[in-house]
Design a protein around this motif. Structure first.
Motif, PDB file in Angstrom:
ATOM      1  N   GLU A 157       0.835  -1.192   0.000  1.00  0.00           N
ATOM      2  CA  GLU A 157       0.000   0.000   0.000  1.00  0.00           C
ATOM      3  C   GLU A 157       0.873   1.247   0.000  1.00  0.00           C
ATOM      4  OE1 GLU A 157      -3.002   2.492  -0.418  1.00  0.00           O
ATOM      5  OE2 GLU A 157      -3.153   0.306  -0.562  1.00  0.00           O
ATOM      6  N   ARG A 160       2.044   1.649  -3.518  1.00  0.00           N
ATOM      7  CA  ARG A 160       0.977   2.189  -4.355  1.00  0.00           C
ATOM      8  C   ARG A 160       0.867   3.708  -4.201  1.00  0.00           C
ATOM      9  NH1 ARG A 160      -4.135   3.275  -5.636  1.00  0.00           N
ATOM     10  NH2 ARG A 160      -5.171   1.883  -7.119  1.00  0.00           N
ATOM     11  N   GLU A 183       0.239   8.677 -16.225  1.00  0.00           N
ATOM     12  CA  GLU A 183      -0.228   7.438 -16.871  1.00  0.00           C
ATOM     13  C   GLU A 183       0.585   6.242 -16.401  1.00  0.00           C
ATOM     14  OE1 GLU A 183      -0.617   5.487 -21.357  1.00  0.00           O
ATOM     15  OE2 GLU A 183      -0.262   7.646 -21.117  1.00  0.00           O
ATOM     16  N   ALA A 186      -0.478   5.350 -12.826  1.00  0.00           N
ATOM     17  CA  ALA A 186      -1.797   4.712 -12.777  1.00  0.00           C
ATOM     18  C   ALA A 186      -1.731   3.270 -13.287  1.00  0.00           C
ATOM     19  CB  ALA A 186      -2.795   5.518 -13.602  1.00  0.00           C
ATOM     20  N   THR A 187      -0.990   3.051 -14.358  1.00  0.00           N
ATOM     21  CA  THR A 187      -0.840   1.691 -14.888  1.00  0.00           C
ATOM     22  C   THR A 187      -0.128   0.795 -13.888  1.00  0.00           C
ATOM     23  OG1 THR A 187      -0.763   2.534 -17.158  1.00  0.00           O
ATOM     24  CG2 THR A 187       0.088   0.314 -16.786  1.00  0.00           C
ATOM     25  N   GLN A 189      -0.011   1.152 -10.655  1.00  0.00           N
ATOM     26  CA  GLN A 189      -0.896   0.903  -9.519  1.00  0.00           C
ATOM     27  C   GLN A 189      -1.881  -0.210  -9.836  1.00  0.00           C
ATOM     28  OE1 GLN A 189      -2.319   4.922  -9.106  1.00  0.00           O
ATOM     29  NE2 GLN A 189      -1.015   5.348  -7.325  1.00  0.00           N
ATOM     30  N   ALA A 190      -2.417  -0.209 -11.047  1.00  0.00           N
ATOM     31  CA  ALA A 190      -3.352  -1.267 -11.445  1.00  0.00           C
ATOM     32  C   ALA A 190      -2.640  -2.618 -11.491  1.00  0.00           C
ATOM     33  CB  ALA A 190      -3.968  -0.941 -12.805  1.00  0.00           C
ATOM     34  N   GLU A 191      -1.433  -2.637 -12.019  1.00  0.00           N
ATOM     35  CA  GLU A 191      -0.655  -3.877 -12.057  1.00  0.00           C
ATOM     36  C   GLU A 191      -0.348  -4.375 -10.643  1.00  0.00           C
ATOM     37  OE1 GLU A 191       1.725  -2.748 -16.215  1.00  0.00           O
ATOM     38  OE2 GLU A 191       2.711  -2.528 -14.255  1.00  0.00           O
ATOM     39  N   ASP A 193      -2.094  -3.748  -7.912  1.00  0.00           N
ATOM     40  CA  ASP A 193      -3.337  -4.237  -7.309  1.00  0.00           C
ATOM     41  C   ASP A 193      -3.601  -5.693  -7.699  1.00  0.00           C
ATOM     42  OD1 ASP A 193      -3.792  -1.806  -6.107  1.00  0.00           O
ATOM     43  OD2 ASP A 193      -5.207  -1.089  -7.617  1.00  0.00           O
ATOM     44  N   ALA A 194      -3.417  -5.990  -8.985  1.00  0.00           N
ATOM     45  CA  ALA A 194      -3.649  -7.358  -9.455  1.00  0.00           C
ATOM     46  C   ALA A 194      -2.640  -8.326  -8.832  1.00  0.00           C
ATOM     47  CB  ALA A 194      -3.556  -7.404 -10.984  1.00  0.00           C
TER      48      ALA A 194
END
Length: 318
Positions: A157, A160, A183, A186-187, A189-191, A193-194
């Motif tokens: 966290e 992130r 960008e 954000a990308t 962070q999404a990676e 999270d997964a």
């Protein structure tokens, strides 16, 4: 006429090269202390530039002598990002003397960072009462951060939040590439999270397993994941354990059915195998990802490797 054409082409090429040099010079020069944080910064800067790493992989961050190239990177930096004095106490003077004109981000003092206090004792309290310590906001008036656990990058966290922080800091210095930094963050962070969802699922079957670590570097990961180490062999990051501490941990390992004892690449594993070889399994954890190449992939690789090591050793002992 030919000579005039050559002169004209030469002038045009020189102008183009000059513009390219100017564009390159506008990208902030960034210096980062340790490889896991450097990886996150590199991910945000991907496609625009690359940060310099101060502490080379495999070296202890707690006591380090910079190479000339690393000192130069620090001196030339527009932005310095470091965890803080609690991790690299020697770097405070280097920043003051070499990077006095740079913008400095100290992560343990950043409002985005969730921090934990250092644990004390041979046996950790969380392992005894079944609870994990709560992360809290840092007291930003406490300049030296004494008493804080510095391994904050092992809380995903925090990673992130830092991705967004780095994008904002870079955009302030380099507005032209602000959209790219945002960008990338954000990308990433999404990676992340997964990846963290997959890791939590991988570790769920071993949440109740008991284990020992070589030194207390993993509290952030434990709190995030729900795991809980029972104790640490070494008293501090750079301290060798005394005989009485080792004996107490060996007794505790027997009494509490500790499943696995983890050493680290930076320390001699013979102590673990010699003292705990017939008591528990043996694994290796590396909070600095010293075996991984620095760059944007190092941080997710570090998280995967830690989860794999925990799941393999603790799962095998169940």
């Amino acid at each position: 006429m030919l000579s005039r054409l050559v002169v004209a082409l030469s002038g045009a090429m020189s102008g183009a090269l000059g513009l390219a040099s100017m564009a390159l010079a506008e990208v902030p020069r960034v210096a980062v202390d340790v490889a896991p944080v450097h990886s996150l910064v590199a991910r945000v800067m991907q496609g625009v530039g690359a940060p310099a790493l101060i502490v080379r992989p495999g070296a202890s961050p707690h006591g380090y002598a910079m190479r000339p190239s690393e000192a130069t990177a620090l001196e030339e930096a527009d932005l310095v990002i470091w965890v803080g004095e609690a991790l690299t106490p020697w770097l405070d003077g280097g920043i003051e003397n070499l990077a006095s004109r740079a913008r400095v981000v100290e992560l343990l003092g950043a409002e985005e960072t969730r921090v934990l206090d250092l644990r004390e004792g041979v046996v950790f309290g969380a392992a005894q009462d079944g609870e994990t310590p709560a992360a809290h906001d840092h007291d930003h008036d406490h300049h030296d951060h004494e008493g804080l656990d510095p391994h904050a990058w092992l809380d995903p966290e925090n990673a992130r939040r830092w991705l967004g922080l780095f994008a904002d800091e870079l955009a302030a210095l380099d507005p032209e590439h602000a959209a790219q930094y945002a960008e990338n963050a954000a990308t990433a962070q999404a990676e992340l999270d997964a990846l963290m969802g997959a890791i939590k699922a991988e570790l769920a079957p071993i949440k109740d397993a008991r284990f020992l670590v070589y030194h207390d570097a993993y509290q952030y990961f434990e709190v995030w994941s729900g795991l809980a180490a029972s104790g640490a062999i070494a008293l501090g990051d750079a301290a060798n354990p005394g005989p009485s501490r080792v004996a107490a941990l060996r007794d505790m390992a027997r009494e509490q059915n500790v499943a696995c004892v983890f050493s680290e690449p930076q320390f001699d594993p013979k102590l673990v195998t010699r003292v705990f070889g017939d008591v528990a399994g043996h694994g290796v954890l590396d909070p600095m990802a010293s075996d991984h190449a620095p760059g944007p992939d190092l941080y997710p690789d570090l998280m995967r490797a830690m989860a794999r090591a925990l799941a393999t050793c603790l799962g095998a002992q169940r």
